[in-house]
Write a protein that holds these residues in place. Structure first.
Motif, PDB file in Angstrom:
ATOM      1  N   SER A   1      59.564  45.944  16.184  1.00  0.00           N
ATOM      2  CA  SER A   1      60.152  45.286  17.347  1.00  0.00           C
ATOM      3  C   SER A   1      60.311  43.802  17.072  1.00  0.00           C
TER       4      SER A   1
ATOM      5  N   VAL B   1      58.618  41.671  18.432  1.00  0.00           N
ATOM      6  CA  VAL B   1      57.291  41.081  18.521  1.00  0.00           C
ATOM      7  C   VAL B   1      56.520  41.438  17.259  1.00  0.00           C
TER       8      VAL B   1
ATOM      9  N   CYS C   1      54.208  44.596  16.500  1.00  0.00           N
ATOM     10  CA  CYS C   1      54.307  45.654  17.516  1.00  0.00           C
ATOM     11  C   CYS C   1      55.485  46.571  17.207  1.00  0.00           C
ATOM     12  N   MET C   2      55.278  47.866  17.376  1.00  0.00           N
ATOM     13  CA  MET C   2      56.357  48.807  17.074  1.00  0.00           C
ATOM     14  C   MET C   2      56.988  49.353  18.347  1.00  0.00           C
TER      15      MET C   2
ATOM     16  N   THR D   1      37.523  38.600  15.719  1.00  0.00           N
ATOM     17  CA  THR D   1      38.246  37.743  14.789  1.00  0.00           C
ATOM     18  C   THR D   1      39.758  37.876  14.882  1.00  0.00           C
ATOM     19  N   GLU D   2      40.250  39.058  15.137  1.00  0.00           N
ATOM     20  CA  GLU D   2      41.703  39.212  15.172  1.00  0.00           C
ATOM     21  C   GLU D   2      42.099  39.876  16.477  1.00  0.00           C
ATOM     22  N   CYS D   3      42.380  39.064  17.469  1.00  0.00           N
ATOM     23  CA  CYS D   3      42.678  39.649  18.770  1.00  0.00           C
ATOM     24  C   CYS D   3      43.639  38.763  19.541  1.00  0.00           C
ATOM     25  N   ALA D   4      44.277  39.341  20.544  1.00  0.00           N
ATOM     26  CA  ALA D   4      45.233  38.584  21.361  1.00  0.00           C
ATOM     27  C   ALA D   4      44.478  37.956  22.532  1.00  0.00           C
TER      28      ALA D   4
ATOM     29  N   VAL E   1      45.067  46.444  21.142  1.00  0.00           N
ATOM     30  CA  VAL E   1      45.684  45.437  20.267  1.00  0.00           C
ATOM     31  C   VAL E   1      44.646  44.879  19.296  1.00  0.00           C
TER      32      VAL E   1
ATOM     33  N   TRP F   1      45.029  42.234  16.130  1.00  0.00           N
ATOM     34  CA  TRP F   1      46.034  41.436  15.458  1.00  0.00           C
ATOM     35  C   TRP F   1      46.094  41.770  13.977  1.00  0.00           C
TER      36      TRP F   1
ATOM     37  N   MET G   1      48.404  41.086  10.340  1.00  0.00           N
ATOM     38  CA  MET G   1      49.495  40.346   9.728  1.00  0.00           C
ATOM     39  C   MET G   1      50.403  41.267   8.919  1.00  0.00           C
TER      40      MET G   1
ATOM     41  N   GLU H   1      49.674  46.451  18.056  1.00  0.00           N
ATOM     42  CA  GLU H   1      49.449  47.313  19.226  1.00  0.00           C
ATOM     43  C   GLU H   1      49.589  48.759  18.782  1.00  0.00           C
TER      44      GLU H   1
ATOM     45  N   PRO I   1      56.887  47.531  23.147  1.00  0.00           N
ATOM     46  CA  PRO I   1      55.711  46.654  23.039  1.00  0.00           C
ATOM     47  C   PRO I   1      55.166  46.136  24.374  1.00  0.00           C
TER      48      PRO I   1
ATOM     49  N   PRO J   1      58.242  38.143  23.944  1.00  0.00           N
ATOM     50  CA  PRO J   1      58.332  36.728  23.578  1.00  0.00           C
ATOM     51  C   PRO J   1      58.802  35.909  24.776  1.00  0.00           C
TER      52      PRO J   1
ATOM     53  N   VAL K   1      49.686  35.103  26.402  1.00  0.00           N
ATOM     54  CA  VAL K   1      48.885  35.114  25.174  1.00  0.00           C
ATOM     55  C   VAL K   1      49.308  33.925  24.328  1.00  0.00           C
TER      56      VAL K   1
ATOM     57  N   HIS L   1      46.954  32.598  21.661  1.00  0.00           N
ATOM     58  CA  HIS L   1      46.207  32.573  20.405  1.00  0.00           C
ATOM     59  C   HIS L   1      45.915  33.987  19.935  1.00  0.00           C
ATOM     60  N   TYR L   2      45.650  34.097  18.617  1.00  0.00           N
ATOM     61  CA  TYR L   2      45.381  35.428  18.094  1.00  0.00           C
ATOM     62  C   TYR L   2      44.048  35.535  17.352  1.00  0.00           C
ATOM     63  N   ARG L   3      43.139  34.628  17.649  1.00  0.00           N
ATOM     64  CA  ARG L   3      41.840  34.716  16.991  1.00  0.00           C
ATOM     65  C   ARG L   3      40.771  33.977  17.787  1.00  0.00           C
ATOM     66  N   LEU L   4      39.543  34.518  17.753  1.00  0.00           N
ATOM     67  CA  LEU L   4      38.380  33.804  18.255  1.00  0.00           C
ATOM     68  C   LEU L   4      37.544  33.406  17.048  1.00  0.00           C
TER      69      LEU L   4
END
Ligand SMILES: [Zn+2]
Ligand SMILES: [Zn+2]
Lengths: 490, 490
Positions: free
Chosen positions: A29, A31, A34-35, A87-90, A152, A154, A156, A166, B67, B71, B92, B94-97
């Motif tokens: 998609s 985004v 995201c698919m 660590t990898e989240c929205a 979700v 995250w 890369m 997602e 999705p 955006p 949303v 950020h994509y990390r804590l």
């Protein structure tokens, strides 16, 4: 239909990507990560959902729905859980946009959340925070709840179905009065997954336990089913976690036992996701497209007319429609494709690409002879047979296809599961044949990590009911009592 | 079961809140504005989904999945859409804590998104951006796709099911080659919703069109079904939008017609949500709890044993289990409640609260006489009848209950739909009797707004097939050709 696929031998990864596109399953998609799951791909997911949902209900579970968002502070409550998922989240930080006066839509800084919300990567924390309100005594237990939801994480580097930011899944979350009952639940649900994989997806799986390194963040034990793909890489197809009292302690969920004693509640969680669609594609399909097990195929039978005149088409259509009606009565999903803008050969290629298990063709000669051409997708065998008794024949054929592709996958796995008795042999097998490698390991996380770093192979699982066998770790030579299953994995 | 409910007369709003809790339907979560849908409430939603999904498929639609995130820039592409939805949404950023070194989990500022993502409040924009890749020619049309999904619209004041930040819904998004075909689709889906409301939910609805003020942000026409709740307030139970070419223009989606002409694609969207559960509760239930239409009830029949000895219980259980098996064969969902920790009276109250349509009780005297006590939830009528022919009797009773509660709701609506011929009369009706008020209006947004500001009543719809009638606007006295339907609304 556009051109054919890159072959698996030429480039397995490219073959997979092209197949997902050309079979109209899914696409990337706008985004990142995201698919879009297209109708044909989603129909397979619906069939999976229906079968699994029935199995969950037959084992006493109900569905419920919990919030998409999780307060940031919840993540810190279970120490290993936060490391695994934070660590990898929205992260949702604001709840309003506004016009900046120059016609641009911008984030409204006046609408900043006091506490950030995380889009759920998994729901243990929000669910155990909820269960606290539901549980006082043993009478409130067990709680056997499942949720169908989107999550979700995250990512890369993404691949459709296999790894996306997602994805859709189900997550079961159960609460029990004893450790033993929770372990039984964990094992019961692993067996439900194995049953589904083997009897619906036609995908043979190894049932096993993960090593400590590979456990779910917050679990005392992670059970899994592992499948082998055609390129010799493993794919984890489902997991079932015994969570002990970790989440009950993190969220202070206690119950009074029959004996009047206060104790923390015991937990399990278990899940499978749209990743299974990726496994389904990679396990069975060939260079002409998808091969779907009949039990999960959105279209089980397609009928294509081959005609030279409108008169001939009318006669063929009459037969096709009668046949389609008979098949539907047997709960067989059937499509009659009389589009007049496309040649039969084009349609044949399209249904091969989409993995429709059985294709029927009716032409002029069939009209004269009372016959029909029947082709099975898995072996591409064709036969011209009498229309008498056709429905019964198709019913049997669908069962035969389901069994055949399971057996083919099982043979493939058996041929590609090998023992290695030295690290040299192990590495050579990995690079020349891939597949599962059964080898002795000294049981330490250090050795496991060394093997992973040096070969990219991980311990997929310690198979359940593993046969005990004295041996020596292939790396350290230290004594070992059983072999474990290694592979490079998706 | 805890104590009874506040009565509707005493405090309708409090009655509703208590009922949702005591019937185990839903609760507020730790996340502001988000609800937990509990298993009993979710089971009603599953029944709604199953019925609607079949209706969508019977009218040619397929499901797909798009999705969760949109955006930010997509919102600006359709001018009125951004005004309607950008103001209250979850953003949303950020994509990390990360761990800040002091043991606190904080947002990682190095992981800031270049463009913010909005959690979908509705999916027109992301879907039309996707459709651009799917549509080139008239051969690619129509696209008839539905999505079952969660959506988020930030809300400060929330009520379970009726208004929550996150809710579950379905959203249909179709693409057509002509305006007329899109309008037909819009009307077809409105009729599907009306059919579902009346024949499944037993909820009579007025089919109509919204005024320009009340239209969906981005629609040329919004059709709706409007229902009346027991407190005389209206509830919009479903909407179907004719979107014209607005989204096709915003996302540049064109197609080549049969005649070789390039034109923008025509669109519709339509949706219903978990709000319907709120409507279901408020339309039918009474001061003892829920009243559910049998077609949507998770449990249609409950059997409660009344016994003085284990021996008596064994005999009752044998009868109950046989009866349950017979009912299941007729696809009637049945529960035999032989919990030995609770008195029958307690169980009766619990199933009344949960709205189980038919309750059977079997006691010692029934054993002797071959009878059974049968009670219907809607009227609370009880009868002792012979067990011979019981299954058939129950089948008929379930149909009768379904019809009765529809008729009751229809009578209520008819009694509470009144004409007002002056603004004075209008205001007095609103304050004394509420309900729908049918009145002349001059057709201007200004008058509509004035009425809303002064009375909190809105135009619920201009009923379809409205009878034409010359009159004068109740506010301005300007000429009008038809009455429209006003009410205060949820
Ligand atoms: Zn040794
Ligand atoms: Zn006049």
């Amino acid at each position: 239909m556009s051109k054919g696929l890159t072959s698996r031998e030429e480039d397995y990864s490219q073959w997979y990507n092209e197949l997902v596109g050309k079979a109209d399953m899914a696409e990337h998609s706008a985004v990142r990560g995201c698919m879009v799951i297209k109708p044909y791909g989603y129909a397979i997911w619906e069939n999976m959902q229906a079968a699994l949902d029935k199995m969950f209900k037959d084992t006493g579970h109900s569905n419920a729905y919990f919030p998409l968002f999780i307060p940031k502070s919840f993540f810190s409550k279970e120490a290993s859980h936060v490391e695994g998922f934070a660590t990898e989240c929205a992260v949702v930080t604001h709840y309003r946009l506004k016009n900046d006066g120059n016609g641009n839509i911008i984030v409204d800084e006046d609408a900043k959340l006091e506490e950030e919300l995380i889009v759920r990567p998994t729901s243990e924390t929000i669910i155990w925070n909820t269960y606290k309100g539901w549980i006082q005594s043993y009478r409130d237990l067990p709680i056997l709840v499942n949720q169908w939801a989107n999550v979700v994480r995250w990512e890369m580097r993404t691949r459709l179905f296999l790894r996306t930011a997602e994805f859709l899944w189900q997550e079961g979350h159960t609460a029990h009065a004893s450790s033993q009952e929770a372990i039984e639940e964990t094992e019961r649900m692993l067996e439900v997954y194995a049953d589904f994989a083997e009897n619906w997806m036609a995908l043979p799986v190894v049932r096993g336990k993960k090593t400590a390194n590979e456990r779910f963040a917050g679990a005392l034990d992670t059970y899994c089913i592992e499948a082998l793909m055609q390129d010799g890489k493993a794919l984890q197809a489902g997991t079932s976690h015994f969570l002990g009292q970790n989440f009950a302690k993190a969220f202070d969920v206690k119950f009074t036992s029959k004996e009047g004693k206060l104790d923390y509640v015991w937990a399990t969680s278990w899940g499978v996701s749209t990743r299974l669609i990726g496994a389904l594609i990679m396990a069975h399909s060939d260079d002409s497209g998808l091969i779907l097990p009949p039990k999960l195929a959105p279209i089980q039978v397609v009928i294509v007319p081959i005609y030279r005149s409108d008169e001939e088409l009318d006669k063929i259509s009459a037969i096709a429609k009668e046949l389609a009606a008979e098949l539907k009565l047997k709960n067989i999903s059937v499509k009659y494709d009389d589009r007049d803008t496309l040649r039969p050969g084009f349609k044949f290629a399209e249904y091969e690409m989409k993995g429709v298990p059985v294709r029927l063709a009716i032409g002029g000669r069939d009209l004269e002879n009372g016959t029909i051409e029947i082709a099975r997708r898995d072996t591409k065998e064709k036969q011209t047979i009498s229309r008498d008794g056709l429905v019964l024949h198709i019913e049997e054929l669908l069962v035969d296809i389901q069994n055949s592709i399971f057996k083919k996958a099982l043979n493939f796995r058996e041929e590609n599961t090998r023992e290695a008795n030295s690290y040299e042999e192990f590495k050579e097998l990995l690079d020349t044949k891939a597949g599962f490698i059964s080898a002795h390991w000294d049981g330490t996380p250090e050795t496991e990590k060394q093997i992973k770093d040096e070969t990219k192979a991980t311990i997929r699982c310690i198979p359940l009911n593993n046969k005990l066998e004295n041996g020596h770790c292939i790396v350290t030579g230290n004594p070992s009592t059983q072999r474990v299953l290694f592979a490079r994995a998706y």
